[in-house]
Design a protein around this motif. Structure first.
Motif, PDB file in Angstrom:
ATOM      1  N   ASP A 121      -3.865  -2.203 -14.346  1.00 36.82           N
ATOM      2  CA  ASP A 121      -3.443  -3.470 -13.770  1.00 36.82           C
ATOM      3  C   ASP A 121      -2.204  -3.275 -12.892  1.00 36.82           C
ATOM      4  OD1 ASP A 121      -1.662  -2.953 -15.817  1.00 36.82           O
ATOM      5  OD2 ASP A 121      -1.887  -4.868 -16.821  1.00 36.82           O
ATOM      6  N   SER A 122      -1.904  -4.268 -12.073  1.00 35.05           N
ATOM      7  CA  SER A 122      -0.751  -4.240 -11.167  1.00 35.05           C
ATOM      8  C   SER A 122      -0.758  -3.009 -10.259  1.00 35.05           C
ATOM      9  CB  SER A 122       0.561  -4.285 -11.966  1.00 35.05           C
ATOM     10  OG  SER A 122       0.634  -5.449 -12.753  1.00 35.05           O
ATOM     11  N   CYS A 123      -1.942  -2.646  -9.787  1.00 35.92           N
ATOM     12  CA  CYS A 123      -2.083  -1.473  -8.916  1.00 35.92           C
ATOM     13  C   CYS A 123      -1.710  -1.840  -7.480  1.00 35.92           C
ATOM     14  CB  CYS A 123      -3.516  -0.947  -8.970  1.00 35.92           C
ATOM     15  SG  CYS A 123      -3.824   0.477  -7.905  1.00 35.92           S
ATOM     16  N   GLY A 124      -0.777  -1.107  -6.894  1.00 36.24           N
ATOM     17  CA  GLY A 124      -0.329  -1.394  -5.544  1.00 36.24           C
ATOM     18  C   GLY A 124      -1.417  -1.211  -4.503  1.00 36.24           C
ATOM     19  N   ALA A 125      -2.298  -0.216  -4.714  1.00 33.82           N
ATOM     20  CA  ALA A 125      -3.379   0.024  -3.754  1.00 33.82           C
ATOM     21  C   ALA A 125      -4.366  -1.139  -3.740  1.00 33.82           C
ATOM     22  CB  ALA A 125      -4.098   1.326  -4.103  1.00 33.82           C
ATOM     23  N   ILE A 126      -4.659  -1.686  -4.919  1.00 34.97           N
ATOM     24  CA  ILE A 126      -5.555  -2.838  -5.004  1.00 34.97           C
ATOM     25  C   ILE A 126      -4.921  -4.047  -4.330  1.00 34.97           C
ATOM     26  CG2 ILE A 126      -6.731  -4.430  -6.563  1.00 34.97           C
ATOM     27  CD1 ILE A 126      -7.905  -1.695  -6.690  1.00 34.97           C
ATOM     28  N   ALA A 127      -3.643  -4.270  -4.583  1.00 39.69           N
ATOM     29  CA  ALA A 127      -2.950  -5.405  -3.979  1.00 39.69           C
ATOM     30  C   ALA A 127      -2.935  -5.284  -2.458  1.00 39.69           C
ATOM     31  CB  ALA A 127      -1.521  -5.489  -4.516  1.00 39.69           C
ATOM     32  N   ALA A 128      -2.704  -4.080  -1.953  1.00 44.12           N
ATOM     33  CA  ALA A 128      -2.659  -3.872  -0.508  1.00 44.12           C
ATOM     34  C   ALA A 128      -4.037  -4.084   0.121  1.00 44.12           C
ATOM     35  CB  ALA A 128      -2.149  -2.476  -0.192  1.00 44.12           C
ATOM     36  N   ALA A 129      -5.092  -3.641  -0.565  1.00 43.21           N
ATOM     37  CA  ALA A 129      -6.446  -3.823  -0.049  1.00 43.21           C
ATOM     38  C   ALA A 129      -6.828  -5.294  -0.037  1.00 43.21           C
ATOM     39  CB  ALA A 129      -7.439  -3.026  -0.890  1.00 43.21           C
ATOM     40  N   SER A 130      -6.473  -6.002  -1.084  1.00 39.82           N
ATOM     41  CA  SER A 130      -6.760  -7.433  -1.144  1.00 39.82           C
ATOM     42  C   SER A 130      -6.021  -8.181  -0.034  1.00 39.82           C
ATOM     43  CB  SER A 130      -6.353  -7.989  -2.512  1.00 39.82           C
ATOM     44  OG  SER A 130      -6.577  -9.377  -2.586  1.00 39.82           O
ATOM     45  N   ALA A 131      -4.759  -7.805   0.196  1.00 41.97           N
ATOM     46  CA  ALA A 131      -3.979  -8.446   1.253  1.00 41.97           C
ATOM     47  C   ALA A 131      -4.578  -8.151   2.626  1.00 41.97           C
ATOM     48  CB  ALA A 131      -2.535  -7.964   1.193  1.00 41.97           C
ATOM     49  N   ALA A 132      -5.071  -6.924   2.805  1.00 41.87           N
ATOM     50  CA  ALA A 132      -5.677  -6.563   4.090  1.00 41.87           C
ATOM     51  C   ALA A 132      -6.902  -7.420   4.373  1.00 41.87           C
ATOM     52  CB  ALA A 132      -6.047  -5.083   4.082  1.00 41.87           C
ATOM     53  N   LEU A 133      -7.697  -7.672   3.350  1.00 42.59           N
ATOM     54  CA  LEU A 133      -8.910  -8.455   3.525  1.00 42.59           C
ATOM     55  C   LEU A 133      -8.631  -9.932   3.766  1.00 42.59           C
ATOM     56  CD1 LEU A 133     -11.159  -6.825   0.778  1.00 42.59           C
ATOM     57  CD2 LEU A 133     -11.596  -6.808   3.234  1.00 42.59           C
ATOM     58  N   THR A 134      -7.604 -10.439   3.124  1.00 42.41           N
ATOM     59  CA  THR A 134      -7.340 -11.874   3.210  1.00 42.41           C
ATOM     60  C   THR A 134      -6.384 -12.250   4.334  1.00 42.41           C
ATOM     61  OG1 THR A 134      -5.616 -11.636   1.511  1.00 42.41           O
ATOM     62  CG2 THR A 134      -7.822 -12.276   0.777  1.00 42.41           C
ATOM     63  N   THR A 135      -5.524 -11.315   4.762  1.00 44.62           N
ATOM     64  CA  THR A 135      -4.543 -11.626   5.807  1.00 44.62           C
ATOM     65  C   THR A 135      -4.719 -10.795   7.066  1.00 44.62           C
ATOM     66  OG1 THR A 135      -2.877  -9.997   5.107  1.00 44.62           O
ATOM     67  CG2 THR A 135      -2.873 -12.138   3.977  1.00 44.62           C
ATOM     68  N   GLY A 136      -5.442  -9.675   6.970  1.00 42.52           N
ATOM     69  CA  GLY A 136      -5.603  -8.788   8.115  1.00 42.52           C
ATOM     70  C   GLY A 136      -4.472  -7.808   8.289  1.00 42.52           C
ATOM     71  N   ASN A 137      -3.489  -7.831   7.399  1.00 44.89           N
ATOM     72  CA  ASN A 137      -2.346  -6.924   7.508  1.00 44.89           C
ATOM     73  C   ASN A 137      -2.651  -5.582   6.856  1.00 44.89           C
ATOM     74  OD1 ASN A 137      -0.748  -8.887   8.772  1.00 44.89           O
ATOM     75  ND2 ASN A 137      -0.131  -9.751   6.792  1.00 44.89           N
ATOM     76  N   LEU A 138      -2.550  -4.507   7.641  1.00 46.66           N
ATOM     77  CA  LEU A 138      -2.805  -3.163   7.158  1.00 46.66           C
ATOM     78  C   LEU A 138      -1.577  -2.290   7.348  1.00 46.66           C
ATOM     79  CD1 LEU A 138      -6.383  -2.580   8.591  1.00 46.66           C
ATOM     80  CD2 LEU A 138      -5.768  -2.322   6.182  1.00 46.66           C
ATOM     81  N   PRO A 139      -1.359  -1.316   6.464  1.00 47.40           N
ATOM     82  CA  PRO A 139      -0.243  -0.377   6.669  1.00 47.40           C
ATOM     83  C   PRO A 139      -0.433   0.395   7.972  1.00 47.40           C
ATOM     84  CG  PRO A 139      -1.159  -0.176   4.451  1.00 47.40           C
ATOM     85  CD  PRO A 139      -2.110  -1.032   5.232  1.00 47.40           C
ATOM     86  N   ASP A 140       0.671   0.779   8.599  1.00 44.47           N
ATOM     87  CA  ASP A 140       0.603   1.497   9.867  1.00 44.47           C
ATOM     88  C   ASP A 140       0.509   3.009   9.696  1.00 44.47           C
ATOM     89  OD1 ASP A 140       0.827  -0.853  11.378  1.00 44.47           O
ATOM     90  OD2 ASP A 140       3.015  -0.812  11.232  1.00 44.47           O
ATOM     91  N   ASN A 141       0.858   3.523   8.521  1.00 39.57           N
ATOM     92  CA  ASN A 141       0.916   4.966   8.323  1.00 39.57           C
ATOM     93  C   ASN A 141      -0.288   5.454   7.539  1.00 39.57           C
ATOM     94  OD1 ASN A 141       1.521   4.079   5.722  1.00 39.57           O
ATOM     95  ND2 ASN A 141       3.722   4.149   6.114  1.00 39.57           N
ATOM     96  N   PHE A 142      -0.201   6.650   6.954  1.00 38.58           N
ATOM     97  CA  PHE A 142      -1.338   7.218   6.248  1.00 38.58           C
ATOM     98  C   PHE A 142      -1.658   6.498   4.934  1.00 38.58           C
ATOM     99  CE2 PHE A 142      -0.634  10.870   9.071  1.00 38.58           C
ATOM    100  CZ  PHE A 142      -1.945  11.121   9.446  1.00 38.58           C
ATOM    101  N   VAL A 143      -0.791   5.585   4.509  1.00 40.50           N
ATOM    102  CA  VAL A 143      -1.135   4.743   3.362  1.00 40.50           C
ATOM    103  C   VAL A 143      -2.396   3.939   3.670  1.00 40.50           C
ATOM    104  CG1 VAL A 143      -0.350   2.839   1.895  1.00 40.50           C
ATOM    105  CG2 VAL A 143       1.258   4.637   2.575  1.00 40.50           C
TER     106      VAL A 143
END
Length: 219
Positions: free
Chosen positions: A107-129
């Motif tokens: 739980d509380s996985c940062g990668a999952i949170a970032a993927a969910s945010a990318a899908l719902t807001t369109g915001n993606l990390p700019d680097n190799f993350v």
């Protein structure tokens, strides 16, 4: 030295017992002495391959109360899969003879949170993350509409459907288990022959429990 688990069921039981000790605070710390270190100097025979997230709070040998030579551990952020990950897991099963593969999410996985945010807001990390996020996204999208519940805009066919927030990690674990089984002929054959099983677990950071969410094979 205690006898090494040699079947998927024995390996799974050993991990469950170790996690129960960890949760209760009564760890045995097996296979961590000088004698064990000497025994392993020429070869290794781990009884499980543990593929988990790189998160510093999810150290496999600790949460399953195991020691040197017990687990063949592969870790990436968000337990995302690539060819080197599959090759490493195949090595653990086919060369080292481990009868169990565990996919360990939490739980509380940062990668999952970032993927969910990318899908719902369109915001993606700019680097190799972004490479990590890109590999998590398909798990969340393909998990939409599962029995565990999802959210969507049913009136818009262009909308992206996601599992409910509390189910995102479980869906990613399930997708990873199925991906390993479908992508790797080595693992699929080992499971079909009963030599190995693949188990997906979700680890709870607060109480230390590792909950089963997906199984392929017999345990």
């Amino acid at each position: 030295m205690s006898e090494r688990p040699s079947t998927p069921a024995q390996a799974w039981a050993a991990l469950q017992e170790g996690n129960a000790r960890f949760v209760s605070g009564e760890m045995a710390h097996p296979s961590q002495d000088v004698q064990r270190r000497a025994e392993l100097s020429s070869s290794q025979h781990p009884f499980a391959v543990l593929f988990g997230c790189s998160d510093s709070r999810v150290a496999a040998e600790i949460i399953f109360d195991r020691g040197l030579g017990d687990l063949f551990v592969v870790r990436t952020a968000g337990h995302v899969v690539d060819t080197t990950v599959i090759g490493s897991i195949e090595y653990g099963v086919d060369v080292l003879g481990a009868p169990l593969v565990v996919v360990l999410g939490h739980d509380s996985c940062g990668a999952i949170a970032a993927a969910s945010a990318a899908l719902t807001t369109g915001n993606l990390p700019d680097n190799f993350v972004r490479a990590v996020v890109d590999r998590v996204i398909p798990s969340l999208v393909t998990g939409a509409g599962s029995p565990n519940g999802s959210r969507s805009d049913a009136g818009d066919p262009r909308s992206i459907r996601l599992p409910a927030p509390e189910n995102l990690q479980s869906e990613h674990v399930r997708a990873t288990v199925r991906m390993l089984h479908s992508y790797s002929a080595t693992l699929a054959n080992a499971v079909a022959e009963g030599r190995c099983a693949i188990v997906g677990l979700e680890y709870a950071l607060a109480d230390g429990t590792a909950r089963e969410v997906e199984v392929i094979g017999s345990i």
